[in-house]
Design an enzyme around this catalytic site. Structure first.
Site, PDB file in Angstrom:
ATOM      1  N   PHE A   1      62.631  47.226  53.647  1.00 17.34           N
ATOM      2  CA  PHE A   1      63.422  45.703  53.246  1.00 17.34           C
ATOM      3  C   PHE A   1      64.753  45.558  52.696  1.00 17.34           C
ATOM      4  O   PHE A   1      64.916  44.860  52.083  1.00 17.34           O
ATOM      5  CB  PHE A   1      62.483  44.441  52.788  1.00 17.34           C
ATOM      6  N   LEU A   2      65.465  46.233  53.215  1.00 17.05           N
ATOM      7  CA  LEU A   2      67.080  46.926  52.631  1.00 17.05           C
ATOM      8  C   LEU A   2      67.846  45.786  53.074  1.00 17.05           C
ATOM      9  O   LEU A   2      68.629  45.656  52.363  1.00 17.05           O
ATOM     10  CB  LEU A   2      67.435  47.810  54.254  1.00 17.05           C
ATOM     11  N   LYS A   3      67.515  44.670  53.999  1.00 14.73           N
ATOM     12  CA  LYS A   3      68.859  43.442  54.034  1.00 14.73           C
ATOM     13  C   LYS A   3      67.990  42.016  53.196  1.00 14.73           C
ATOM     14  O   LYS A   3      68.362  41.646  53.077  1.00 14.73           O
ATOM     15  CB  LYS A   3      68.785  43.877  55.396  1.00 14.73           C
ATOM     16  N   THR A   4      66.960  42.305  52.013  1.00 13.44           N
ATOM     17  CA  THR A   4      66.865  41.018  51.492  1.00 13.44           C
ATOM     18  C   THR A   4      67.718  41.283  50.313  1.00 13.44           C
ATOM     19  O   THR A   4      67.278  42.212  49.755  1.00 13.44           O
ATOM     20  CB  THR A   4      65.201  40.616  51.091  1.00 13.44           C
TER      21      THR A   4
ATOM     22  N   ASP B   1      72.118  53.293  55.527  1.00 19.04           N
ATOM     23  CA  ASP B   1      72.383  52.639  56.379  1.00 19.04           C
ATOM     24  C   ASP B   1      73.793  51.962  55.492  1.00 19.04           C
ATOM     25  O   ASP B   1      74.225  51.671  53.706  1.00 19.04           O
ATOM     26  CB  ASP B   1      71.964  50.921  56.205  1.00 19.04           C
TER      27      ASP B   1
END
Ligand SMILES: [Zn+2]
Lengths: 364, 501
Positions: free
Chosen positions: A111-114, A172
């Site tokens: 959940f890299l983007k949270t 990322d």
């Protein structure tokens, strides 16, 4: 919507189907009214969040709450209340924070983007390496504020953490949360040995992608964001090194706004006049002409644009105009450059260049 | 065969030195240039705001609800409501009384018993949903039994805000959660609308915001406080020495930049009228020059249809039409009120045979408003309704609002109006101003926020594409902002229609 990840082949049961949860009263989200703009949840999500509201209501903090909050988080990692409650539960039952950190290794990648995965990590790290864990919820904390942190920070743990972040950045390279977490970590532990490795780390990333603005920002953070410089470095040697590095990167790919912004940034931070770079910048502001004999004089201080560079470069023109603007005899030249930018080279920003002209004329 | 060079559709130069960033950039440019207004399209409707299909999209979400993929927004329920309701407002549509009532009821179900609003019923209070809920109340609510405004627990909210305050002037977004400038914007917008700003609440906050400005000119998410903490704090004041190093965490970013800058501007009445918390500390300041440069640098080139990016060397995205385009609008407003940006700008070159007469030129713009509208109209609209980040992405509630708000920002020039401000200041009597020492601050906050009005004759639109103007500091219409503030500051606001003359 993923169901609860079981480790065997057994189908995961809903909390409402599990005898070990029978003592909890689930609380549905909306009672007594017909909400506007509802979300159509999957049954698993509705089930888990009904039980989450149930345990929040009774203020239960127990091992099974960790399982429940993990289930909610895996289905919706942006559920900040589940994260918050999980954190309070970890502290309340004295759960192993190392185990928690291992789970976070998996969830962070997934959940890299949270925001929450990174913040939770930060809380756990802080709790592990402070005399008392951070706690701000008045309903969860003692009335006395936590004492100022005086314990020595664990260098080894920070090193492991940096390595983990590096791996995440491999997948990322511009993830905002990951980068700001890395910066926080460096400042929080503030150990010279940690800062030391950062320059080569940044350079490796910029070698992979010279246009990675996050890496450029990180460089600025590492160079100028530290309270103290390592003993053997002077401000002048730092500036010299940064100028040399940045010029080389600009020479490789001149139309790279990240590198130009960095150049401006270091000059402004060190109060160095832009005009010091006139010799370097000028070749980047000229159209390449085929008749011109190719100069083979190598000026290490002022690397020339690469042979494949597309010239003139807008950022260089802007830079030169900024030099001219401050020179009484060159104000007309600044205006000439801005006109060229407005009408030819950078037409999208026409209004901005016209504004610069007007500003100069009004302040003249 | 279309001559791309003739339309100035030059690809971004890669200097013969490709990298992952330039590869992705080229791919995106190839998709976007096919949408360029100069390229004939088969549908024949491009460039026209598909008002009806967007309204249908919004209506479906509001009345029927959101599909399961919006579970990721389960902790952002007030946002789903705000994005949808404000989408209607920008499109000039208001909700019927029955659905307004439903909206108010839903919003009240999101208020936390101890104050503040939650992402969903039974969740924890949080600054972000608090802003979204208050703005949604401004649109759908009102005074009286069904309006809900009197049921907003302002005292609880104020206490909640104070309990999130950090020694460096920042705020946690929720208990034991992160600090960032989004939360501060949400807090300040809500507190300004509801009249709960106090000097204690915001002491140190301008200094914190200033510390988040990066070397690029835009703002990052937060800053590191550790090295600036005072050893000998005076009780009740921020524990920070604002002259110490507070490096920004994260690079300059469009969303954070809007939030930090709009927060700064909302606080101007406080910054200008209150001393710093220690006399020896300098007045906080931000670098407007580098901010403006960075903001305008975020506008993509012709081949990107003039959409905005959120960071240097990243891709254009419709939502930054508002976050970045809207922020340039705020700069324009400040310059205009400083008298710096007069209406006669010398043209770098005489405008020769302007092809599109319909786009009337606004001289005071600092960015290309026409191109931004084209990005939204040609690349931002999903054929099935709703708006997007960029093609070929799906429409979602968030991008639908921020694309539309960006379109609005590009069409209208909403700036501080001096005579309006005087009228609003006059809503207080001398006696009222002397009865409470913070009443003058309230008066200034009120008059400054509501002095932002659309400058007459500066609306840039082509007939049916026109959307409503929106307040650059709140993203509510001026009408909604005014009605809510009039109520909570207990003022009778004079009509705008004579003031702007
Ligand atoms: Zn977006």
């Amino acid at each position: 919507m993923p169901r609860i990840i079981g480790d065997g082949g057994e189908g995961p049961l809903l909390f409402s189907e599990r005898p070990d949860w029978a003592d909890v009263t689930p609380i549905p989200q909306h009672e007594g009214y017909n909400p506007i703009a509802p979300i159509f949840y999957a049954p698993e999500y509705k089930d888990a969040t009904d039980y989450f509201r149930g345990i929040v209501k009774t203020n239960e903090k127990s091992q099974r709450v960790l399982e429940l909050t993990e289930t909610v988080i895996r289905m919706n990692p942006a559920h900040y209340s589940a994260w918050q409650y999980r954190y309070h539960t970890l502290l309340a039952i004295n759960a192993s924070l190392d185990t928690e950190l291992k789970l976070m290794d998996i969830l962070a990648i997934q959940f890299l983007k949270t925001y929450q995965v990174w913040h939770h990590r930060r809380l756990i790290l802080t709790a592990l390496h402070s005399s008392s864990p951070p706690l701000s919820d008045p309903s969860a904390s003692p009335s006395e504020p936590p004492p100022l942190d005086t314990t020595p920070k664990d260098f080894k743990a920070a090193q492991i953490e940096l390595a983990f972040i590096s791996r995440v950045l491999m997948t990322d390279a511009k993830n905002y949360h990951t980068w700001s977490y890395r910066q926080w970590l460096l400042a929080f532990f503030d150990d010279a040995r940690l800062w030391e490795g950062e320059m080569s780390f940044v350079e490796r990333l910029l070698e992979e992608d010279v246009r990675n603005n996050s890496a450029w920002h990180h460089r600025f953070f590492v160079v100028f964001g530290r309270e103290q410089l390592p003993g053997d470095e002077s401000r002048e040697s730092v500036l010299k090194r940064e100028l040399a590095y940045t010029k080389d990167q600009i020479a490789l790919a001149p139309n790279n706004p990240s590198a130009w912004n960095y150049l401006r940034g270091i000059l402004e931070r060190t109060k160095t006049p832009f005009s010091n770079l006139r010799t370097f910048v000028e070749p980047y502001t000229k159209t390449r002409s085929s008749e011109e004999p190719k100069e083979d004089v190598l000026d290490l201080e002022n690397p020339a644009p690469s042979s494949t560079a597309e010239l003139p470069c807008v950022a260089a023109l802007e830079f030169l105009a900024d030099i001219y603007e401050d020179e009484s005899e060159n104000k007309e030249n600044a205006i000439e450059i801005w006109k060229t930018l407005a009408n030819e080279r950078d037409t999208m920003r026409k209004k901005y260049w016209e504004y610069r002209i007007k500003e100069l004329l009004e302040n003249a | 065969m279309v001559d791309l060079a003739a339309h100035n559709l030059r690809p971004t130069p890669t200097d013969g030195f490709p990298s992952p960033t330039s590869d992705l950039q080229i791919q995106t440019e190839n998709i976007l240039k096919a949408r360029h207004p100069s390229i004939p399209s088969d549908s024949g409707t491009s460039g026209v705001l598909q008002r009806n299909s967007h309204l249908q999209f919004l209506l479906r979400n509001l009345i029927q609800g959101f599909p399961a993929r919006y579970t990721s927004q389960d902790a952002s329920q007030p946002w789903l409501i705000f994005w949808t309701l404000q989408g209607f407002s920008v499109l000039g549509v208001s909700l019927d009384e029955r659905n307004k009532k439903r909206a108010v009821e839903t919003l009240l179900g999101l208020q936390h018993p101890q104050g503040g609003f939650c992402g969903g019923p039974g969740q924890a209070p949080h600054l972000l949903p608090t802003y979204a809920a208050i703005c949604a109340f401004a649109i759908a609510g009102g005074t009286g039994e069904d309006g809900g405004w009197e049921k907003i627990d302002r005292e609880g909210m104020y206490n909640f805000f104070m309990s999130l305050k950090q020694p460096d002037g920042s705020f946690l977004v929720s208990y034991d959660a992160e600090v960032d400038v989004r939360g501060i914007y949400c807090l300040l917008a809500a507190a300004t609308l509801l009249n709960i700003v106090t000097p204690e609440l915001v002491a140190g906050t301008p200094e914190f915001l200033a510390s988040c400005q990066t070397y690029e000119g835009g703002f990052g998410s937060a800053s590191f406080p550790g090295w600036a903490l005072n050893d000998d704090p005076t009780p009740g004041e921020p524990l920070i020495d604002p002259t110490s190093l507070r490096p920004s965490l994260g690079e300059a970013h469009g969303g954070y930049t809007f939030c930090a800058f709009a927060s700064w501007v909302l606080l101007l009445p406080y910054i200008n009228n209150y001393p710093t918390y220690r006399p020896s500390y300098p007045k906080p300041s931000i670098n407007m020059k580098s901010l403006l440069r960075w903001l305008t640098l975020m506008q993509g080139t012709e081949i990107e249809l003039g959409g905005f990016k959120g960071r240097t060397n990243k891709l254009v995205d419709g939502c930054y039409s508002w976050w970045v385009g809207g922020a340039v609008g705020i700069v324009e407003g400040l310059l205009a009120s400083d008298g710096k940006q007069s209406s006669h700008v010398p043209k770098a070159e005489a405008e020769k045979n302007e092809p599109e007469e319909a786009w009337d030129d606004v001289d005071d713009s600092l960015y290309n408003r026409q191109a931004l509208q084209e990005y939204i109209l040609y690349a931002g609209q999903h054929p099935a309704g709703g708006l997007v980040d960029k093609p070929p992405k799906n429409a979602d509630a968030y991008h639908t609002l921020y694309d539309l708000s960006g379109l609005s920002a590009a069409q209208h020039r909403v700036i501080p109006n001096e005579s309006r401000k005087k009228e609003l200041l006059a809503c207080w009597t001398e006696e009222e101003l002397s009865k409470d020492k913070i009443e003058p601050l309230r008066q200034e906050l009120f008059a400054f926020a509501l002095s932002w009005l659309e400058e007459e004759g500066t609306s840039k639109f082509t007939g049916s594409n026109r959307v409503n103007a929106t307040h650059p500091l709140f993203n509510l219409t001026v009408t909604h902002s005014e009605a809510m503030m009039a109520h909570f500051y207990n003022r009778k606001v004079p009509s705008r229609y004579k003031a702007s003359k």
